[in-house]
Scaffold this motif. Structure first.
Motif, PDB file in Angstrom:
ATOM      1  N   VAL A  94       1.229  -6.015  -5.845  1.00  0.00           N
ATOM      2  CA  VAL A  94       1.453  -4.602  -5.515  1.00  0.00           C
ATOM      3  C   VAL A  94       2.730  -4.439  -4.695  1.00  0.00           C
ATOM      4  O   VAL A  94       3.473  -3.482  -4.885  1.00  0.00           O
ATOM      5  CB  VAL A  94       0.235  -4.015  -4.775  1.00  0.00           C
ATOM      6  CG1 VAL A  94       0.527  -2.625  -4.249  1.00  0.00           C
ATOM      7  CG2 VAL A  94      -0.975  -3.982  -5.695  1.00  0.00           C
ATOM      8  N   LYS A  95       3.002  -5.384  -3.805  1.00  0.00           N
ATOM      9  CA  LYS A  95       4.187  -5.277  -2.945  1.00  0.00           C
ATOM     10  C   LYS A  95       5.477  -5.278  -3.767  1.00  0.00           C
ATOM     11  O   LYS A  95       6.346  -4.429  -3.571  1.00  0.00           O
ATOM     12  CB  LYS A  95       4.204  -6.414  -1.929  1.00  0.00           C
ATOM     13  CG  LYS A  95       5.333  -6.318  -0.940  1.00  0.00           C
ATOM     14  CD  LYS A  95       5.261  -7.424   0.094  1.00  0.00           C
ATOM     15  CE  LYS A  95       6.430  -7.284   1.065  1.00  0.00           C
ATOM     16  NZ  LYS A  95       6.428  -8.340   2.071  1.00  0.00           N
ATOM     17  N   THR A  96       5.602  -6.217  -4.692  1.00  0.00           N
ATOM     18  CA  THR A  96       6.818  -6.257  -5.507  1.00  0.00           C
ATOM     19  C   THR A  96       6.858  -5.087  -6.491  1.00  0.00           C
ATOM     20  O   THR A  96       7.928  -4.555  -6.772  1.00  0.00           O
ATOM     21  CB  THR A  96       6.944  -7.585  -6.275  1.00  0.00           C
ATOM     22  OG1 THR A  96       5.748  -7.820  -7.019  1.00  0.00           O
ATOM     23  CG2 THR A  96       7.210  -8.738  -5.341  1.00  0.00           C
ATOM     24  N   ALA A  97       5.695  -4.688  -6.994  1.00  0.00           N
ATOM     25  CA  ALA A  97       5.654  -3.533  -7.896  1.00  0.00           C
ATOM     26  C   ALA A  97       6.081  -2.270  -7.170  1.00  0.00           C
ATOM     27  O   ALA A  97       6.803  -1.435  -7.724  1.00  0.00           O
ATOM     28  CB  ALA A  97       4.256  -3.366  -8.480  1.00  0.00           C
ATOM     29  N   SER A  98       5.666  -2.123  -5.921  1.00  0.00           N
ATOM     30  CA  SER A  98       6.072  -0.963  -5.122  1.00  0.00           C
ATOM     31  C   SER A  98       7.575  -0.976  -4.885  1.00  0.00           C
ATOM     32  O   SER A  98       8.235   0.061  -4.977  1.00  0.00           O
ATOM     33  CB  SER A  98       5.345  -0.954  -3.782  1.00  0.00           C
ATOM     34  OG  SER A  98       3.966  -0.889  -3.965  1.00  0.00           O
ATOM     35  N   GLY A  99       8.108  -2.145  -4.575  1.00  0.00           N
ATOM     36  CA  GLY A  99       9.551  -2.263  -4.377  1.00  0.00           C
ATOM     37  C   GLY A  99      10.329  -1.918  -5.632  1.00  0.00           C
ATOM     38  O   GLY A  99      11.336  -1.199  -5.576  1.00  0.00           O
ATOM     39  N   MET A 100       9.858  -2.408  -6.767  1.00  0.00           N
ATOM     40  CA  MET A 100      10.515  -2.087  -8.037  1.00  0.00           C
ATOM     41  C   MET A 100      10.391  -0.608  -8.322  1.00  0.00           C
ATOM     42  O   MET A 100      11.354   0.027  -8.776  1.00  0.00           O
ATOM     43  CB  MET A 100       9.906  -2.904  -9.176  1.00  0.00           C
ATOM     44  CG  MET A 100      10.492  -2.570 -10.542  1.00  0.00           C
ATOM     45  SD  MET A 100      12.270  -2.814 -10.651  1.00  0.00           S
ATOM     46  CE  MET A 100      12.324  -4.416 -11.384  1.00  0.00           C
ATOM     47  N   GLY A 101       9.235  -0.035  -8.041  1.00  0.00           N
ATOM     48  CA  GLY A 101       9.036   1.397  -8.249  1.00  0.00           C
ATOM     49  C   GLY A 101      10.002   2.224  -7.416  1.00  0.00           C
ATOM     50  O   GLY A 101      10.604   3.180  -7.908  1.00  0.00           O
ATOM     51  N   MET A 102      10.185   1.845  -6.163  1.00  0.00           N
ATOM     52  CA  MET A 102      11.118   2.576  -5.291  1.00  0.00           C
ATOM     53  C   MET A 102      12.562   2.427  -5.776  1.00  0.00           C
ATOM     54  O   MET A 102      13.329   3.385  -5.770  1.00  0.00           O
ATOM     55  CB  MET A 102      10.999   2.091  -3.841  1.00  0.00           C
ATOM     56  CG  MET A 102       9.670   2.349  -3.184  1.00  0.00           C
ATOM     57  SD  MET A 102       9.166   4.072  -3.259  1.00  0.00           S
ATOM     58  CE  MET A 102       7.640   3.934  -4.148  1.00  0.00           C
ATOM     59  N   ALA A 103      12.921   1.213  -6.198  1.00  0.00           N
ATOM     60  CA  ALA A 103      14.279   0.995  -6.712  1.00  0.00           C
ATOM     61  C   ALA A 103      14.513   1.822  -7.976  1.00  0.00           C
ATOM     62  O   ALA A 103      15.573   2.436  -8.141  1.00  0.00           O
ATOM     63  CB  ALA A 103      14.505  -0.493  -6.994  1.00  0.00           C
TER      64      ALA A 103
ATOM     65  N   ALA B  47      17.092  -5.626   2.734  1.00  0.00           N
ATOM     66  CA  ALA B  47      15.706  -5.975   2.398  1.00  0.00           C
ATOM     67  C   ALA B  47      15.697  -7.282   1.611  1.00  0.00           C
ATOM     68  O   ALA B  47      15.384  -7.316   0.421  1.00  0.00           O
ATOM     69  CB  ALA B  47      15.056  -4.848   1.599  1.00  0.00           C
ATOM     70  N   VAL B  48      16.013  -8.362   2.300  1.00  0.00           N
ATOM     71  CA  VAL B  48      16.198  -9.659   1.654  1.00  0.00           C
ATOM     72  C   VAL B  48      14.919 -10.146   0.970  1.00  0.00           C
ATOM     73  O   VAL B  48      14.969 -10.648  -0.161  1.00  0.00           O
ATOM     74  CB  VAL B  48      16.701 -10.703   2.678  1.00  0.00           C
ATOM     75  CG1 VAL B  48      16.854 -12.070   2.030  1.00  0.00           C
ATOM     76  CG2 VAL B  48      18.011 -10.253   3.280  1.00  0.00           C
ATOM     77  N   SER B  49      13.774  -9.955   1.616  1.00  0.00           N
ATOM     78  CA  SER B  49      12.523 -10.433   1.019  1.00  0.00           C
ATOM     79  C   SER B  49      12.210  -9.687  -0.279  1.00  0.00           C
ATOM     80  O   SER B  49      11.770 -10.290  -1.256  1.00  0.00           O
ATOM     81  CB  SER B  49      11.359 -10.309   2.003  1.00  0.00           C
ATOM     82  OG  SER B  49      11.160  -8.956   2.352  1.00  0.00           O
ATOM     83  N   LEU B  50      12.444  -8.374  -0.298  1.00  0.00           N
ATOM     84  CA  LEU B  50      12.221  -7.606  -1.518  1.00  0.00           C
ATOM     85  C   LEU B  50      13.237  -8.013  -2.582  1.00  0.00           C
ATOM     86  O   LEU B  50      12.889  -8.152  -3.759  1.00  0.00           O
ATOM     87  CB  LEU B  50      12.319  -6.102  -1.242  1.00  0.00           C
ATOM     88  CG  LEU B  50      12.113  -5.175  -2.436  1.00  0.00           C
ATOM     89  CD1 LEU B  50      10.751  -5.407  -3.087  1.00  0.00           C
ATOM     90  CD2 LEU B  50      12.259  -3.729  -2.006  1.00  0.00           C
ATOM     91  N   TYR B  51      14.465  -8.248  -2.176  1.00  0.00           N
ATOM     92  CA  TYR B  51      15.509  -8.687  -3.113  1.00  0.00           C
ATOM     93  C   TYR B  51      15.108  -9.998  -3.779  1.00  0.00           C
ATOM     94  O   TYR B  51      15.223 -10.150  -4.995  1.00  0.00           O
ATOM     95  CB  TYR B  51      16.838  -8.848  -2.359  1.00  0.00           C
ATOM     96  CG  TYR B  51      17.943  -9.440  -3.192  1.00  0.00           C
ATOM     97  CD1 TYR B  51      18.645  -8.664  -4.111  1.00  0.00           C
ATOM     98  CD2 TYR B  51      18.285 -10.783  -3.073  1.00  0.00           C
ATOM     99  CE1 TYR B  51      19.657  -9.205  -4.873  1.00  0.00           C
ATOM    100  CE2 TYR B  51      19.291 -11.330  -3.831  1.00  0.00           C
ATOM    101  CZ  TYR B  51      19.979 -10.543  -4.735  1.00  0.00           C
ATOM    102  OH  TYR B  51      20.979 -11.083  -5.496  1.00  0.00           O
TER     103      TYR B  51
END
Length: 191
Positions: free
Chosen positions: A35-44, A96-100
């Motif tokens: 969910v965390k990476t999906a949320s990040g991709m969604g925001m991007a 946001a290095v971790s999300l990157y």
């Protein structure tokens, strides 16, 4: 105002870019493990599609149409999208290095995400103005984010289920995505 609300609801739910139009399936299936990476991709994707919708509509309306260069729209839209994705990638790498790192190869894939180009072309085909283009782009991206986050949540829950061997991995993900598409068809009764 009612027209803008109809565009927004229609783009996010009724004509969901992933579950109805089947655009943007690569990041939808590839980044929806957590969910965390999906949320990040969604925001991007929300950022890129919203800004790309505005810039593409402005370029089309104020440059390509007056100069009678509308046949260049696809090439111009691709260049705009590529530039915006590069900006997002640089921003995430810096702030946001971790999300990157979590998004990995899928972040540059936004450049080739057909959903972004599809929205820009849809805005032109439906003769949307600047505000309508931005609303359509934002709502479409929100619909993408909703779909990818729901799938990620379901995939996280499926890790703890006893799934038969032939259905483990991508087969159950495809079945789940198909069931989500059927569920989203229920929103077509809103209008």
């Amino acid at each position: 105002m009612n027209n803008l609300i109809l565009i927004a609801i229609g783009s996010a739910l009724v004509n969901n870019v992933v579950l109805s139009q089947f655009l943007g399936l690569c990041p939808f299936l590839g980044v929806s493990k957590k969910v965390k990476t999906a949320s990040g991709m969604g925001m991007a994707v929300i950022f890129v599609i919203t800004i790309a919708s505005f810039v593409a509509a402005a370029i089309y309306r104020f440059i390509l149409t007056p100069l009678d260069l509308t046949y260049l729209r696809t090439i111009v839209f691709i260049l705009v999208i590529a530039a915006l994705v590069q900006f997002v990638e640089m921003f995430l790498k810096k702030f946001a290095v971790s999300l990157y790192e979590a998004l990995g190869v899928y972040l540059p894939l936004i450049t080739t995400n057909c959903a972004v180009l599809g929205v820009a072309l849809t805005n032109v085909q439906k003769s949307y103005g600047l505000l309508e283009s931005v609303i359509n782009g934002f709502a479409t991206a929100v619909g993408f984010a909703i779909a990818i986050i729901i799938l990620a949540g379901l995939r996280e829950k499926m890790e703890y289920n006893d799934i038969p061997k032939p259905f483990q991995g991508m087969p159950i993900v495809m079945i789940t995505a198909g069931l989500m598409a059927i569920a989203f068809c229920g929103f077509s009764g809103l209008f």
